[in-house]
Write an enzyme that holds these catalytic residues in place. Structure first.
Site, mmCIF file in Angstrom:
data_model
loop_
_atom_site.group_PDB
_atom_site.id
_atom_site.type_symbol
_atom_site.label_atom_id
_atom_site.label_comp_id
_atom_site.label_asym_id
_atom_site.label_seq_id
_atom_site.Cartn_x
_atom_site.Cartn_y
_atom_site.Cartn_z
ATOM 1 N N CYS A 328 0.799 -1.236 0.000
ATOM 2 C CA CYS A 328 0.000 0.000 0.000
ATOM 3 C C CYS A 328 0.831 1.285 0.000
ATOM 4 O O CYS A 328 0.564 2.161 -0.815
ATOM 5 C CB CYS A 328 -0.982 0.056 1.150
ATOM 6 S SG CYS A 328 -1.359 -1.491 1.904
ATOM 7 N N ARG A 357 7.228 -11.087 5.366
ATOM 8 C CA ARG A 357 6.815 -10.850 6.743
ATOM 9 C C ARG A 357 7.481 -11.901 7.618
ATOM 10 O O ARG A 357 7.424 -13.089 7.304
ATOM 11 C CB ARG A 357 5.288 -10.968 6.891
ATOM 12 C CG ARG A 357 4.548 -9.948 6.085
ATOM 13 C CD ARG A 357 3.060 -10.106 6.221
ATOM 14 N NE ARG A 357 2.384 -9.089 5.425
ATOM 15 C CZ ARG A 357 1.065 -8.974 5.311
ATOM 16 N NH1 ARG A 357 0.274 -9.815 5.971
ATOM 17 N NH2 ARG A 357 0.536 -8.035 4.579
ATOM 18 N N GLN A 375 1.130 -10.868 -3.043
ATOM 19 C CA GLN A 375 -0.280 -10.495 -2.929
ATOM 20 C C GLN A 375 -0.771 -10.053 -4.298
ATOM 21 O O GLN A 375 -0.082 -9.309 -4.990
ATOM 22 C CB GLN A 375 -0.433 -9.331 -1.954
ATOM 23 C CG GLN A 375 -0.066 -9.688 -0.532
ATOM 24 C CD GLN A 375 -0.192 -8.477 0.379
ATOM 25 O OE1 GLN A 375 0.359 -7.423 0.096
ATOM 26 N NE2 GLN A 375 -0.919 -8.627 1.466
ATOM 27 N N ASP A 377 -2.532 -7.705 -5.181
ATOM 28 C CA ASP A 377 -3.004 -6.519 -4.501
ATOM 29 C C ASP A 377 -3.528 -5.482 -5.487
ATOM 30 O O ASP A 377 -3.061 -5.415 -6.614
ATOM 31 C CB ASP A 377 -1.787 -5.911 -3.774
ATOM 32 C CG ASP A 377 -2.169 -5.328 -2.435
ATOM 33 O OD1 ASP A 377 -3.373 -5.215 -2.162
ATOM 34 O OD2 ASP A 377 -1.258 -4.982 -1.674
ATOM 35 N N HIS A 379 -5.148 -1.234 -5.257
ATOM 36 C CA HIS A 379 -5.660 -0.123 -4.458
ATOM 37 C C HIS A 379 -6.500 0.749 -5.362
ATOM 38 O O HIS A 379 -6.036 1.167 -6.418
ATOM 39 C CB HIS A 379 -4.502 0.632 -3.824
ATOM 40 C CG HIS A 379 -3.702 -0.242 -2.913
ATOM 41 N ND1 HIS A 379 -2.546 -0.877 -3.322
ATOM 42 C CD2 HIS A 379 -3.935 -0.656 -1.645
ATOM 43 C CE1 HIS A 379 -2.091 -1.627 -2.328
ATOM 44 N NE2 HIS A 379 -2.915 -1.528 -1.308
ATOM 45 N N LYS A 459 -14.809 -4.137 6.214
ATOM 46 C CA LYS A 459 -14.312 -4.981 5.116
ATOM 47 C C LYS A 459 -15.275 -6.105 4.788
ATOM 48 O O LYS A 459 -16.108 -6.498 5.620
ATOM 49 C CB LYS A 459 -12.956 -5.559 5.491
ATOM 50 C CG LYS A 459 -12.989 -6.383 6.769
ATOM 51 C CD LYS A 459 -11.652 -7.057 7.048
ATOM 52 C CE LYS A 459 -11.738 -7.883 8.315
ATOM 53 N NZ LYS A 459 -10.630 -8.784 8.501
ATOM 54 N N HIS A 505 -8.582 -1.333 -0.467
ATOM 55 C CA HIS A 505 -7.580 -2.376 -0.712
ATOM 56 C C HIS A 505 -8.384 -3.577 -1.166
ATOM 57 O O HIS A 505 -9.412 -3.866 -0.577
ATOM 58 C CB HIS A 505 -6.878 -2.822 0.560
ATOM 59 C CG HIS A 505 -6.194 -1.741 1.317
ATOM 60 N ND1 HIS A 505 -4.832 -1.620 1.347
ATOM 61 C CD2 HIS A 505 -6.685 -0.761 2.095
ATOM 62 C CE1 HIS A 505 -4.505 -0.604 2.116
ATOM 63 N NE2 HIS A 505 -5.608 -0.069 2.589
#
Length: 631
Positions: A328, A357, A375, A377, A379, A459, A505
């Site tokens: 992000c 991580r 991910q 991902d 945005h 979410k 997200h």
RNA sequence: GCCGACGUGGCUCAAUUGGCAGAGCAAUUGAUUUGUAAUCAAUAGGUUGCAGGUUCAAGUCCUGUCGUCGGCACCA
């Protein structure tokens, strides 16, 4: 006093209990009756029926039966443990979706798998001895007296504000709300499954108890079927199949950092290419942000303060850096790289971002929980008035993706936490409503998890159901009220004023690594044609006569973009066929005289035993159709 | 990170109470030329995860460590 039973009014006798009613009505299935239900509440059969209302008996086939049985099983487990280990102290022992467990403090005694067998045997004995299970209402004082040597129960008792009941079977007494069946003999077909450590009250700072897991059924057939299913699940374990099919590997030199082998990488690429094309179609712009970014950025995003322990950090030229645990902040920097007009929104920035991580060592698990993953991902930066339609678009996209893999799913909406949250109430309410409304508009039901949202926004979570019924949390759509503030992002509205956009997200797979792990288990390694690392295996019957032609055919297939390989090993056809079956290759084609001379293809589809001979061009047409349909 | 179990050729697994590390599959070589789930033979492959210790002798016992598994806790 009267109750409604089987749609009829029934006058109760003085002090009538479930038992006495069964006797009075002379019910034939009395051995199948476990408890009774009055106005939706469950009661022991020995409990007097205390009020008017809707009444029914709960039998072995009712939906509540499994939980009741497994709760009784937990008690039977405890009774058996107590008789074998008189000093054991009991924590809690509930029924769960997959059976039951009991958390037990064995003191200095260490329990192992062999002991489980002993405990299981004792349980069977106690079951046969047919101990009556009786309930007693007690005062808090009495309860404290009964459990005075058990600090766990004492802690629980001190927290109870309503009525306290205890259940006794043989010399075992437990603090319990019930209900329970009349006797221990109802628990007959069970299995103790595993042994684990579990923190008292789920708190890592408190003592760890020994948890014993088990499962119980009303028939041997059901128990056997369940155990068989567990075996089947083991066979499709992605770690096992990953090794057997040569998809990926793990190394002690990088715990939690998966290595992709050639075939696994093929899965990875296919999945990614397909998914990128879908996202481009839906208006996503693909970006790539750096892996290593300075501490300053992570301080602005808040990650340095909150997740530093789980981040990989390093010092370069006297400056702190961190390997990105999320995409992000990088994505926001790209958004902030230029000014945006209200006309430009929504802006959908997608990144298949590789993140690291530092997960706890005990959390690692195959591809399901790793320290390095990607991910899928994205945005989305949009105006308030676009939120609803953006979410609707997402729901459509998610639906398309999951259906492609034959995964059914359900949605859960997590709303604002009671206390700890940021942002204004108005935005929270509006966003929650937008998420809910979009689901309704899309015609998909959702479950609400009140107060389960992140501190920065509500979410939607997508829970997938695989081919053997297991549930996986993958996709998520999250509204973020935190980062837009922290990074002070904006767009210029029609009045030439700076306005804060809404930031969403979203990830559909969640982690590509994990999703592939799930797909391996979902398909049990037998991937659909479009996705399979090896789509076709070509076997010449006789190497001297057919190898050349088969090689040419194989080349032709490869030139058509198919993943085909030639198996001309000096082995019997049966052996080579076996090889392609073990590798779970979708199509095995055999080339002999007839095929060679008449331009035919004889194929066998994985999972089927028949062999079909068709003209070459028909085979190609069929393959192309199947790939196109993602069947 | 915590509790418990496990770690032996590439893979799956053997190895009595501590007593010469072994098999099948895979691999390699040779023979065989095969029509829908295992052709035959030979060869090679190991410091038993790693580091210490006990012992005449350790895969086996002890300590530490790394990794894996079942859970717990964690999962932005």
């Amino acid at each position: 006093m009267e109750i409604i039973y089987n749609n009829d009014k029934l006058i109760l006798n003085e002090g009538e209990t479930g038992f006495s009613l069964i006797k009075r009505l002379d019910l034939k299935n009395k051995l199948d009756i476990l408890v009774y239900k009055l106005n939706g509440e469950l009661y022991d059969l020995a409990t007097p029926i205390k009020s008017e209302g809707e009444f029914s008996f709960v039998t072995k086939t009712d939906p509540e039966a499994f939980t009741i049985l497994n709760h009784d099983s937990a008690h039977l487990l405890a009774q058996a443990v107590l008789s074998l280990y008189p000093d054991a102290k009991f924590g809690i022992g509930p029924a769960i979706k997959e059976g039951f467990y009991y958390d037990i403090d064995f003191g200095s005694v260490v329990i192992n798998d062999d002991d489980l067998v002993k405990i299981e045997r004792k349980m069977s004995e106690l079951s046969k001895e047919d101990h009556r299970i009786s309930m007693k209402l007690v005062s808090q004082q009495e309860a404290l007296e009964i459990f005075k040597n058990n600090e766990y129960k004492v802690e629980l008792i001190n927290e109870i504000t309503d009525r306290i009941t205890v259940y006794t079977q043989g010399n075992f007494t437990d603090l319990c709300y019930g209900p329970h069946m009349p006797s221990t003999r109802y628990v007959k077909f069970f299995k103790l499954l595993s042994l684990a450590g579990a923190y008292w009250r789920g708190d890592a700072k408190r003592k760890q108890l020994t948890r014993i897991y088990g499962i119980s059924f009303f028939s041997k057939e059901e128990l056997d079927a369940h155990l068989h299913n567990l075996e089947e699940a083991k066979k499709r374990d992605h770690r096992k199949l990953g090794k057997e099919l040569g998809l990926f590997m793990l190394s002690e030199y990088g715990p939690g950092f998966p290595f992709w082998l050639e075939k696994g990488m093929s899965l990875y690429h296919e999945l990614e290419h397909w998914w990128i094309s879908k996202q481009r179609r839906d208006g996503y712009e693909f970006i790539k942000t750096p892996t290593l970014l300075s501490r300053d950025l992570w301080e602005i995003s808040g990650h340095w303060a909150n997740y530093r322990d789980n981040m990989y950090t390093t010092k370069i030229d006297e400056k702190d850096y961190a390997v990105k645990p999320m995409n992000c902040p990088g994505s926001i920097l790209i958004y902030n790289n230029s000014l945006h007009s209200y006309k430009d929104l929504p802006i959908r920035l997608a990144e298949h971002g590789n993140v690291h991580r530092h997960e706890a060592s005990g959390a690692l698990n195959g591809l399901f929980r790793v320290r390095n993953f990607t991910q899928d991902d994205a945005h989305i930066f949009c105006r308030r008035d676009q939120l609803q339609s953006e979410i609707k678009r997402l729901l459509k996209l998610y639906d398309e993706v999951y259906k492609t893999f034959n995964l059914s799913y359900h949605i859960e909406l997590s709303t604002r936490p009671e206390n700890k949250y940021i942002g204004d109430l108005k935005t929270w309410n509006e966003s929650e409503k937008a998420l809910a409304k979009a689901c309704v508009a899309f015609g998909i039901p959702f479950k609400v998890n009140e107060g389960d949202g992140a501190f920065y926004g509500p979410k939607l979570d997508f829970k997938l159901r695989d081919s053997i019924g297991r549930i996986w949390q993958c996709g998520t759509i999250q509204l973020d009220m935190n980062l837009p503030e922290r990074f002070d992002i904006s767009y210029i509205d029609r009045n030439n004023k700076k306005v804060r956009p809404i930031m969403l997200h979203r990830a559909v797979f969640g982690s590509i690594e994990r999703f592939i792990g799930i797909l391996i288990e979902h398909y049990a390694g037998a991937f659909p044609l479009w996705f399979a690392p090896e789509q076709i295996s070509v076997l010449p019957v006789n190497n001297e006569a057919h190898l050349k032609y088969a090689a040419k055919l194989n080349k032709k297939l490869i030139n058509l973009g198919l993943r085909s390989s030639l198996n001309g090993a000096n082995e019997k056809l049966g052996y080579r066929l076996r090889q392609s079956q073990i590798a779970k290759i979708p199509y095995t084609i055999v080339i002999g005289d007839r095929e060679m001379n008449e331009n035919l293809v004889t194929y066998r589809k994985f999972g089927k035993e028949d062999q079909i001979t068709v003209p070459y061009k028909d085979f190609i047409a069929m393959i192309r159709r199947e790939i196109k349909n993602k069947a």
